[in-house]
Design a protein around this motif. Sequence first.
Motif, PDB file in Angstrom:
ATOM      1  N   GLN A  12       0.828  -1.195   0.000  1.00 31.54           N
ATOM      2  CA  GLN A  12       0.000   0.000   0.000  1.00 31.54           C
ATOM      3  C   GLN A  12       0.872   1.258   0.000  1.00 31.54           C
ATOM      4  OE1 GLN A  12      -2.066   1.619   3.522  1.00 31.54           O
ATOM      5  NE2 GLN A  12      -3.931   1.030   2.416  1.00 31.54           N
ATOM      6  N   TYR A  31      -0.049  -2.577 -10.027  1.00 29.77           N
ATOM      7  CA  TYR A  31      -0.185  -2.784  -8.579  1.00 29.77           C
ATOM      8  C   TYR A  31      -0.593  -4.230  -8.333  1.00 29.77           C
ATOM      9  CZ  TYR A  31      -1.867  -1.746  -3.777  1.00 29.77           C
ATOM     10  OH  TYR A  31      -2.070  -1.711  -2.424  1.00 29.77           O
ATOM     11  N   PRO A  33      -1.273  -5.973  -5.023  1.00 36.06           N
ATOM     12  CA  PRO A  33      -1.327  -5.925  -3.562  1.00 36.06           C
ATOM     13  C   PRO A  33      -1.282  -7.331  -2.972  1.00 36.06           C
ATOM     14  CG  PRO A  33      -3.512  -5.586  -4.467  1.00 36.06           C
ATOM     15  CD  PRO A  33      -2.571  -5.673  -5.634  1.00 36.06           C
ATOM     16  N   LEU A  36      -4.736  -6.457   1.425  1.00 38.46           N
ATOM     17  CA  LEU A  36      -5.008  -5.025   1.512  1.00 38.46           C
ATOM     18  C   LEU A  36      -5.058  -4.647   2.984  1.00 38.46           C
ATOM     19  CD1 LEU A  36      -5.904  -5.816  -1.443  1.00 38.46           C
ATOM     20  CD2 LEU A  36      -7.257  -3.735  -1.329  1.00 38.46           C
ATOM     21  N   HIS A  38      -6.458  -2.429   4.855  1.00 36.42           N
ATOM     22  CA  HIS A  38      -7.701  -2.148   5.573  1.00 36.42           C
ATOM     23  C   HIS A  38      -8.331  -3.426   6.125  1.00 36.42           C
ATOM     24  CE1 HIS A  38      -9.761  -3.386   1.846  1.00 36.42           C
ATOM     25  NE2 HIS A  38     -10.806  -3.585   2.622  1.00 36.42           N
ATOM     26  N   HIS A  49      -7.338   3.327   5.874  1.00 40.93           N
ATOM     27  CA  HIS A  49      -6.589   2.526   4.902  1.00 40.93           C
ATOM     28  C   HIS A  49      -7.456   2.141   3.702  1.00 40.93           C
ATOM     29  CE1 HIS A  49      -2.634   2.100   6.677  1.00 40.93           C
ATOM     30  NE2 HIS A  49      -3.251   2.180   7.844  1.00 40.93           N
ATOM     31  N   LYS A  50      -8.751   1.984   3.919  1.00 39.76           N
ATOM     32  CA  LYS A  50      -9.650   1.687   2.804  1.00 39.76           C
ATOM     33  C   LYS A  50      -9.724   2.885   1.855  1.00 39.76           C
ATOM     34  CE  LYS A  50     -13.968  -0.672   1.853  1.00 39.76           C
ATOM     35  NZ  LYS A  50     -15.135  -1.313   2.453  1.00 39.76           N
ATOM     36  N   GLU A  53      -6.558   2.905  -0.136  1.00 45.08           N
ATOM     37  CA  GLU A  53      -6.659   1.878  -1.183  1.00 45.08           C
ATOM     38  C   GLU A  53      -7.562   2.340  -2.318  1.00 45.08           C
ATOM     39  OE1 GLU A  53      -5.020  -0.797  -1.759  1.00 45.08           O
ATOM     40  OE2 GLU A  53      -4.081  -1.198   0.154  1.00 45.08           O
ATOM     41  N   VAL A  74      -9.965  -6.339  -3.307  1.00 43.65           N
ATOM     42  CA  VAL A  74      -9.911  -5.222  -4.251  1.00 43.65           C
ATOM     43  C   VAL A  74     -11.331  -4.841  -4.665  1.00 43.65           C
ATOM     44  CG1 VAL A  74      -9.252  -4.558  -6.605  1.00 43.65           C
ATOM     45  CG2 VAL A  74      -7.574  -5.676  -5.104  1.00 43.65           C
ATOM     46  N   VAL A  77     -13.270  -2.776  -2.211  1.00 46.84           N
ATOM     47  CA  VAL A  77     -12.900  -1.362  -2.184  1.00 46.84           C
ATOM     48  C   VAL A  77     -13.462  -0.631  -3.393  1.00 46.84           C
ATOM     49  CG1 VAL A  77     -10.964   0.271  -2.234  1.00 46.84           C
ATOM     50  CG2 VAL A  77     -10.819  -1.797  -0.833  1.00 46.84           C
TER      51      VAL A  77
END
Length: 167
Positions: A12, A31, A33, A36, A38, A49-50, A53, A74, A77
């Motif tokens: 992140q 990207y 990840p 994640l 969050h 954090h969300k 993201e 993903v 989000v």
Amino acid sequence: SNSIDLIHVHTQRAGLIAAIYKKVYGIKVVYTPHGLRHSQLKGLGSFIHKMIEKFILNNIDVITTLSDSELDLVKQVNDKVYVKKINTRINTIEFEKNRLDNKKVIAMIGSCDDRKQPYLFINIAKRYIKKDIKFIWIGNGPLYDEVKDFIKQENLINIKFLGQKND
């Protein structure tokens, strides 16, 4: 001093920096990840954090995931972004063609979770139970206790899951 055409990031923190670079300099970004952030937190930390993201996912050229769980995170989000899941699973048929006769210890270092396939590791080790080969897994994770119980229940004496080591 360098002309960068593409950045590939995995965390992140790196994703945020790369997304800003993309906005400012137009650099293409991939990207991937690995979990994640969050999803690892609760409350306000998770929310913050969300949002980070969400910013990253909205400002990245290509998003790839290595597992269904990462793909789901993903999509939680931002369900409108295109995400490519890359299958990194090992084809077990490949192992049937390979012999390990000259080996004494086979070691795996990594998180004991679904993506690292600890049960595949165990199934391979079971094929060599009568040989003088030990299989060792170093690292813990969500499946660690379950796998340890399974090994004990099956009396698989040539397989050891040692957990996290700091030395």
